[in-house]
Structure formats: structure tokens, C-alpha cells
Scaffold this active site. Structure first.
Site, mmCIF file in Angstrom:
data_model
loop_
_atom_site.group_PDB
_atom_site.id
_atom_site.type_symbol
_atom_site.label_atom_id
_atom_site.label_comp_id
_atom_site.label_asym_id
_atom_site.label_seq_id
_atom_site.Cartn_x
_atom_site.Cartn_y
_atom_site.Cartn_z
ATOM 1 N N HIS A 65 -12.889 -13.002 -3.214
ATOM 2 C CA HIS A 65 -13.850 -11.985 -3.647
ATOM 3 C C HIS A 65 -14.800 -12.563 -4.698
ATOM 4 O O HIS A 65 -15.994 -12.265 -4.697
ATOM 5 C CB HIS A 65 -13.123 -10.762 -4.205
ATOM 6 C CG HIS A 65 -12.239 -10.065 -3.204
ATOM 7 N ND1 HIS A 65 -11.505 -8.944 -3.510
ATOM 8 C CD2 HIS A 65 -11.975 -10.327 -1.902
ATOM 9 C CE1 HIS A 65 -10.835 -8.548 -2.443
ATOM 10 N NE2 HIS A 65 -11.093 -9.385 -1.451
ATOM 11 N N ASP A 101 2.363 1.505 3.311
ATOM 12 C CA ASP A 101 3.344 0.471 3.710
ATOM 13 C C ASP A 101 4.726 0.956 3.262
ATOM 14 O O ASP A 101 5.731 0.715 3.926
ATOM 15 C CB ASP A 101 3.091 -0.878 3.004
ATOM 16 C CG ASP A 101 1.776 -1.529 3.407
ATOM 17 O OD1 ASP A 101 1.414 -1.449 4.588
ATOM 18 O OD2 ASP A 101 1.129 -2.128 2.515
ATOM 19 N N HIS A 139 0.891 -1.159 0.000
ATOM 20 C CA HIS A 139 0.000 0.000 0.000
ATOM 21 C C HIS A 139 0.931 1.210 0.000
ATOM 22 O O HIS A 139 2.085 1.117 0.436
ATOM 23 C CB HIS A 139 -0.873 0.025 1.259
ATOM 24 C CG HIS A 139 -1.858 -1.108 1.330
ATOM 25 N ND1 HIS A 139 -1.737 -2.143 2.211
ATOM 26 C CD2 HIS A 139 -2.981 -1.346 0.615
ATOM 27 C CE1 HIS A 139 -2.735 -2.986 2.046
ATOM 28 N NE2 HIS A 139 -3.507 -2.532 1.075
ATOM 29 N N GLU A 196 -9.316 -4.262 -8.407
ATOM 30 C CA GLU A 196 -9.556 -5.496 -7.640
ATOM 31 C C GLU A 196 -11.002 -5.480 -7.138
ATOM 32 O O GLU A 196 -11.307 -4.856 -6.134
ATOM 33 C CB GLU A 196 -8.581 -5.559 -6.447
ATOM 34 C CG GLU A 196 -8.781 -6.774 -5.562
ATOM 35 C CD GLU A 196 -7.811 -6.825 -4.367
ATOM 36 O OE1 GLU A 196 -6.866 -6.018 -4.292
ATOM 37 O OE2 GLU A 196 -8.038 -7.689 -3.495
ATOM 38 N N ASP A 206 -9.784 -14.897 3.734
ATOM 39 C CA ASP A 206 -8.370 -14.927 3.331
ATOM 40 C C ASP A 206 -7.652 -16.174 3.837
ATOM 41 O O ASP A 206 -6.555 -16.119 4.396
ATOM 42 C CB ASP A 206 -7.638 -13.659 3.797
ATOM 43 C CG ASP A 206 -8.168 -12.397 3.120
ATOM 44 O OD1 ASP A 206 -8.741 -12.510 2.016
ATOM 45 O OD2 ASP A 206 -8.020 -11.305 3.684
HETATM 46 C C1 GLO Z 1 -9.336 -6.882 0.989
HETATM 47 C C2 GLO Z 1 -8.402 -6.826 -0.127
HETATM 48 C C3 GLO Z 1 -7.085 -6.170 0.251
HETATM 49 C C4 GLO Z 1 -6.400 -5.678 -0.991
HETATM 50 C C5 GLO Z 1 -5.188 -4.846 -0.661
HETATM 51 C C6 GLO Z 1 -4.506 -4.340 -1.904
HETATM 52 O O1 GLO Z 1 -10.343 -7.522 0.971
HETATM 53 O O2 GLO Z 1 -8.201 -8.099 -0.644
HETATM 54 O O3 GLO Z 1 -6.276 -7.068 0.949
HETATM 55 O O4 GLO Z 1 -6.023 -6.747 -1.778
HETATM 56 O O5 GLO Z 1 -5.589 -3.785 0.132
HETATM 57 O O6 GLO Z 1 -5.171 -3.249 -2.398
HETATM 58 MG MG MG Z 2 -6.834 -8.716 -2.094
#
Ligand code: GLO
Ligand code: MG
Length: 346
Positions: free
Chosen positions: A215, A54, A51, A176, A252
Site C-alpha cells: 500500500h 472469518d 475478518h 490500514e 501481495d
Molecule cells: C487489501 C488489504 C486487506 C486487509 C485485510 C485486513 O488490500 O490489504 O488484505 O489487510 O482485509 O483488514
Molecule cells: Mg493488508
């Protein structure tokens, strides 16, 4: 014999998380970034995801000069370690400006904040020799449908992506999608939505996507089909493999942990589309279980990669001819069993 294709792997610092959940505090002591980078190297992963904060902690409180200095320091650290920065993603869900959405906030000042921060994220990525920005649109959606104008929000999203594309002529953006959490309903829940949005932007060629297994499952879809769909457009530029047990919070879990067959089909889809051949990485967006002891902190990552590689073997040794014959005979019951026997190690 042609050399068999290999994959390159990565994860983000957040994937070595400390175990907090909405109901309780961390269960493992906080670790430094350097410790996490050290673990990544020790485990033989090739790249790290970031990020913006980060890479440059507390990025909003720093001047451009400070941000540039810290990003360059990080670049040196990564180069010395032989680790690449795979992606940089603006964290658009923490700051008070993003309480009611980032790019799609009803307040123009908050939307401005989100765009300014995204431009800064691009500057950081470039300083890390990285040309891929990931947009997880965490708060773009609603809890109360009537609180937002979903039609306008599409324009806002396009405006934001356009501002990013304009900011740098080389940068690529991978959206994403995720259907829910933290939102009740998100505006970009699937790969179809992400790729349709790309078409409305000023440079669709530079807007692609990132698929996260969990997701897709939360959207009621098969992640393997999402992979094939994205690849048909040449748009799968990054990947968050993990697993998810049904429709609940985003778990996750380690790759393959809930449903090995769904994982197998994702690997087959990656194989047939030659994912990775154009430099793409396989990332694991997985978390340790809350119960994990500090001495077992990295097992979820090692196990995800191990399962992935075992499934690559399974994909490459799949009895294709036998399967083709069963498909031709429309004997799907036998095909179903063939897959199970193959996975069980017949
Ligand atoms: C949360 C997401 C998160 C993203 C990360 C990168 O549900 O998967 O982990 O992948 O913030 O943008
Ligand atoms: Mg992710």
C-alpha cells in the site's frame, strides 16, 4: 551476550487463497478453516488474523447469541491449537449496504449498518481475547469526486471511530491505509492521514495504524519511511509485509520478491524501532501466485518468513562503522555499493 530479539509471525485465512482474479475462477480447490489453521500450526506461525466473518461466517444473518456461541467455539479451537487471534477486521466491502462506501456512504442507513457491524466486530474480537481492530477502509473514497463531500466524509470517519472507541473502553484501532483499489482515490491513503485522523477522535491514544508494504508503494512512498514515521508516534501496532512491482493492481507478492533492498530497509526500520518488543506481530499479507499448484500452497508464506529472517541477519551484520564513515564523508556512491555488496553476500 544479550539474547537477540525474536519476532512472532502471523497470517490470515485469506492468505491461503484459491487463485481467483477478476478474469477467472479459482485454480485450487476451496479448503476449510480447520485445514488453514492446521497449516498455520504446521508452519510454526504463532497467531492468525481474522475478518469478523472469518471468525463467524455469515455474521449478518446471525443473532447475537449465535455469534457469541460461534466466537467462543473458535476461541476454544484457537486455545487448543496454541494460536492467538492477532486482529479482527470488519469486512465492510461485501454487503450491498457498502456498495457506495461504508462509514462514508451518502445514505445514513448504510452508514448505520457499517457502524453496527463494526461494534459487532469488537464483540467478536473480545470473545477471541483480542483487543486490536484493524480498519482497512476499502470503500471509503470515490470513483467520481463530485459524488461525495470529502469534508463531510472526514467527519463520518471520525464519528465511526468514536462509536467504536465508545463501544469498548479497552479496544484499540489500527487503521490500514491504502491509496487506491478498489477505489480510484481513497480518503486515507497514507500513514500521515491515518495518524492525523486519530487526533480528531475522542481517544487518540487508542487509534494507531497498520502499515502494508504494497500500500505504501502504491502511494509512491517508501514503506521503511512509513514505518519510521509511525514508530515516531508509537503507533505502529501491526504490519502487513509483502511486495509490489510498481503502480498496478495490489499484488501481495512474497516479502522481498520485487525489491530486496526496499525489504531490507523495512527490516532495518523495524529493528531500530524494536518492533515486536511490545507484543506486536509480523504479518504477511501475501497471496499464492494464481499458477500455484495445491501441493505448493503455503510456499509464499514460508518464503516470506525466510526472507524476513535472512534480512534480520543482514540488518544485524550491516557494517555500521564503515557505513557511518561513508556518511560522514558524504560518499554516498560508496555507501550505495556497500549496501549492494552486503545484500549480495560479500
Ligand atoms: C487489501 C488489504 C486487506 C486487509 C485485510 C485486513 O488490500 O490489504 O488484505 O489487510 O482485509 O483488514
Ligand atoms: Mg493488508
Amino acid at each position: 551476550m544479550p539474547k537477540e530479539r525474536t519476532y512472532r509471525f502471523c497470517f490470515g485465512p485469506w492468505n491461503l487463497s484459491e487463485g481467483q482474479d477478476p478474469y477467472g475462477p479459482p485454480t485450487r480447490p476451496a479448503q476449510t478453516f480447520d485445514w488453514k489453521l492446521g497449516k498455520l500450526r504446521e508452519l510454526g506461525f504463532e497467531a492468525m488474523m481474522f475478518h469478523d466473518d472469518d471468525a463467524v461466517p455469515d455474521v449478518d444473518s446471525k443473532t447475537d447469541a449465535q455469534v457469541a456461541r460461534e466466537a467462543r467455539e473458535l476461541r476454544k479451537k484457537l486455545r487448543d491449537a496454541g494460536v492467538a487471534a492477532e486482529i479482527v477486521a470488519p469486512r465492510l466491502w461485501f454487503d450491498p449496504h457498502t456498495i457506495d462506501g461504508a462509514y462514508t456512504n451518502n445514505d445514513a442507513r448504510c452508514r448505520r449498518y457499517a457502524i453496527d457491524r463494526s461494534r459487532r466486530c469488537i464483540d467478536i474480537a473480545k470473545m477471541l481475547d483480542c483487543d486490536l481492530i484493524v480498519l482497512w477502509l476499502a470503500r471509503e473514497g470515490s470513483y467520481i469526486r463530485e459524488s461525495k463531500n470529502a469534508r463531510k466524509c472526514v467527519d463520518y470517519l471520525v464519528e465511526a471511530v468514536d462509536a467504536m472507541l465508545e463501544h469498548d473502553p479497552k479496544i484499540r484501532i489500527a487503521i490500514e491505509p491504502k491509496p487506491n483499489e478498489p477505489m480510484d482515490l481513497a480518503y486515507i491513503p497514507t500513514i500521515g492521514h491515518a495518524l492525523a485522523l486519530a487526533q480528531l477522535t475522542r481517544d487518540p491514544k487508542r487509534v494507531g495504524c497498520l502499515i502494508e508494504s504494497a500500500h505504501a508503494l502504491l502511494a509512491g512512498l517508501d514503506p521503511a519511511d512509513e514505518i519510521d514515521f509511525a514508530c515516531a508516534f508509537g503507533k505502529l501496532w501491526s504490519l502487513h509485509l509483502n511486495d509490489q512491482n510498481g503502480l498496478k493492481f495490489d499484488q501481495d507478492k512474497p516479502f522481498g520478491s520485487a525489491n530486496l533492498r526496499v525489504a531490507f530497509n523495512q527490516v532495518r526500520a523495524l529493528e531500530r524501532n524494536r518492533y515486536g518488543a511490545r507484543g506486536e506481530y509480523v504479518a504477511f499479507d501475501v497471496h499464492p501466485f494464481r499458477t500455484t499448484r495445491p501441493e505448493h500452497w503455503t510456499l509464499h508464506l514460508e518464503n516470506s518468513r525466510r526472507t524476513f529472517l535472512r534480512l534480520v541477519e543482514k540488518a544485524r551484520t550491516y557494517p555500521e562503522a564503515e557505513a557511518r564513515q561513508l556518511v560522514a564523508d558524504r560518499n554516498y556512491a560508496a555507501l550505495d555499493q556497500l549496501v549492494l555488496e552486503h545484500l549480495m553476500g560479500r
